[in-house]
Design an enzyme around this catalytic site. Sequence first.
Site, PDB file in Angstrom:
ATOM      1  N   SER A 172       5.659  22.747   8.845  1.00  0.00           N
ATOM      2  CA  SER A 172       6.041  22.596  10.240  1.00  0.00           C
ATOM      3  C   SER A 172       6.315  23.908  10.907  1.00  0.00           C
ATOM      4  O   SER A 172       7.087  24.708  10.441  1.00  0.00           O
ATOM      5  CB  SER A 172       7.315  21.773  10.331  1.00  0.00           C
ATOM      6  OG  SER A 172       7.952  22.012  11.555  1.00  0.00           O
ATOM      7  N   ASP A 460      16.458  28.002   8.994  1.00  0.00           N
ATOM      8  CA  ASP A 460      15.360  28.892   8.601  1.00  0.00           C
ATOM      9  C   ASP A 460      14.843  29.733   9.764  1.00  0.00           C
ATOM     10  O   ASP A 460      13.746  30.272   9.703  1.00  0.00           O
ATOM     11  CB  ASP A 460      14.221  28.087   7.972  1.00  0.00           C
ATOM     12  CG  ASP A 460      13.529  27.147   8.958  1.00  0.00           C
ATOM     13  OD1 ASP A 460      13.899  27.121  10.153  1.00  0.00           O
ATOM     14  OD2 ASP A 460      12.602  26.420   8.541  1.00  0.00           O
ATOM     15  N   HIS A 512      10.832  30.317   8.803  1.00  0.00           N
ATOM     16  CA  HIS A 512      10.167  29.031   8.949  1.00  0.00           C
ATOM     17  C   HIS A 512       8.649  29.118   8.805  1.00  0.00           C
ATOM     18  O   HIS A 512       8.035  28.278   8.144  1.00  0.00           O
ATOM     19  CB  HIS A 512      10.519  28.444  10.315  1.00  0.00           C
ATOM     20  CG  HIS A 512       9.939  27.091  10.549  1.00  0.00           C
ATOM     21  ND1 HIS A 512      10.380  25.973   9.885  1.00  0.00           N
ATOM     22  CD2 HIS A 512       8.938  26.673  11.357  1.00  0.00           C
ATOM     23  CE1 HIS A 512       9.678  24.931  10.273  1.00  0.00           C
ATOM     24  NE2 HIS A 512       8.796  25.323  11.160  1.00  0.00           N
TER      25      HIS A 512
END
Length: 553
Positions: A172, A460, A512
Amino acid sequence: MFLKPNITLLEDKEFYPALDMLERGVKSHFPVVLVPGIVSTGLESWSTSNCSRPYFRKRMWGTTTMFRAVLLDKECWIETMRLDPDTGLDPPNFKLRSAQGLIFKLYWVWGKLIQNFAAIGYDNNNMHLAAYDWRLSFYNLEVRDQYFSKLKATLELAKKVDGKKSVIVSHSMGLSLGLVTLYFFKWVESPTGGNGGPNWVNDYVEAFVNIGGPLLGLPKALSALLSGEMRDTVELGAFGIYVLERFFSKLERADLFRTWGGLSSMLPKGGEEIWGNEFQAPDDSDDTQGTYGSMLTMRSLIKKKENPSESSDIVKVRNHTCKSGVHFLQKHTPNRFSEMLTRNYSFGVVTDEEQMQETKEDRTKWTNVLESQLPNAPDMKIYCLYGYGKETERKYYYAREQLEDEDDDDDDDVEDENQEKRKRFRDKLGGFLRNVFIDSSVSSDKDPKIKSGVHNGEGDGTVPLLSLGYMCVKGWKNPLYNPAGIKVITREFQHQVGPPLDLRGGENTADHVDILGNYELTKDILKIASGSVNDLEDRITSAIREFAAKVKL
């Protein structure tokens, strides 16, 4: 020496740990399907209208073509990127489609992982990309592109060719967030969806690898859809904000974002039970100023009617929790956006089996892991792999300008008023939204995580830790949400700052996006794909268990 390719550096940096694992007998086994997110999914133009002809088959998202178009042909780029606000599909004369293949933009984000897959024997016969137009709502992904039907066919063909179930690897920065895959699981088992039957997922999916999935959404989506702002825009400084507003204003950004039905899937889910109330939140710490539970703090700045350039004292401060914040968004944005949210998404919590069964065919619930159940797949495993240790947007301080005699619409329950009043209220929305903004002047000496109107928390860098880990360490341990008892393994990666010249953050990054280049994460994924998972068990070193224990569901 000048003409001879020097591949030693490339081998050392890009094909490890796979080459080391290959020497120990690790090799390709299960077919792999990659489900990318926003950053790594290119969108290419198939439009032939006047302004878009120069961009035919060029990627309009995340490439140099995009930046040239934004700088030199902004109106055409916006019209190309936006969706029809009523249907959520292609507007007249404009058409974008997801770029397919393990190439180009995908390669920048997924490159290290793809190279390591290749080193143990994978190629494009047993490694497949399930790219999609992340702007579309999940329902419209099937309506326009038959995305889930194609994914179902890919997994069925992979098993027919290789005789093995597949491993789905979902990352994601946006909409793969695990929810695309989880929505697919519900769709394929449902008689009103893919009609695969109750055992389909168990028969065709070996493992679901969820990398950095914001399973419970993220506050960043709320601010982006409300005012077109986020930490990236408010930390530009006064001059940077001025230039950005002149070129691509927050109103223009928010208007574009609200046509992307897929973006709304990332709104925070679970309400106050998960994200906290005005007094406390599960992820509050001893040094947190206030609480993260008030996700939006809204201050009203009253302007003098006779001299609007002057402000009187602040007369009102309202705190919005996750639940009231999403309601505030629906209430203070155009009707068609609010209606799109209602048609496609649900943000609540189901706490009993009877209610779960009553709504199991409601597709708006399929996008919410707290209102739907995992598939009937007791043989499948779920791996939650995510990073932590980076400041992550968790709460926002907003300001709202209004004149002394202006009605305070915050208190008007416009949904219960007559049609005429609702119309008058909606007519004022343009002015209302123009005067709502993140107050970048808000910072704190007591809590250094409060900067430029944004209160950061643990995560993150993009997704808060609560959203990354709650379902993995606690939520899916509950038979209500995981009736088949699917084994869920959580592997955390603490962020470490890499070399300053490494654009991807180094081999120990847990950012991320850059986590896809993390050495240990790559090793874990290769073990899963090769079936060498005997030593893969929970590794939880953050405070997520403490946070989860404070959530009472």
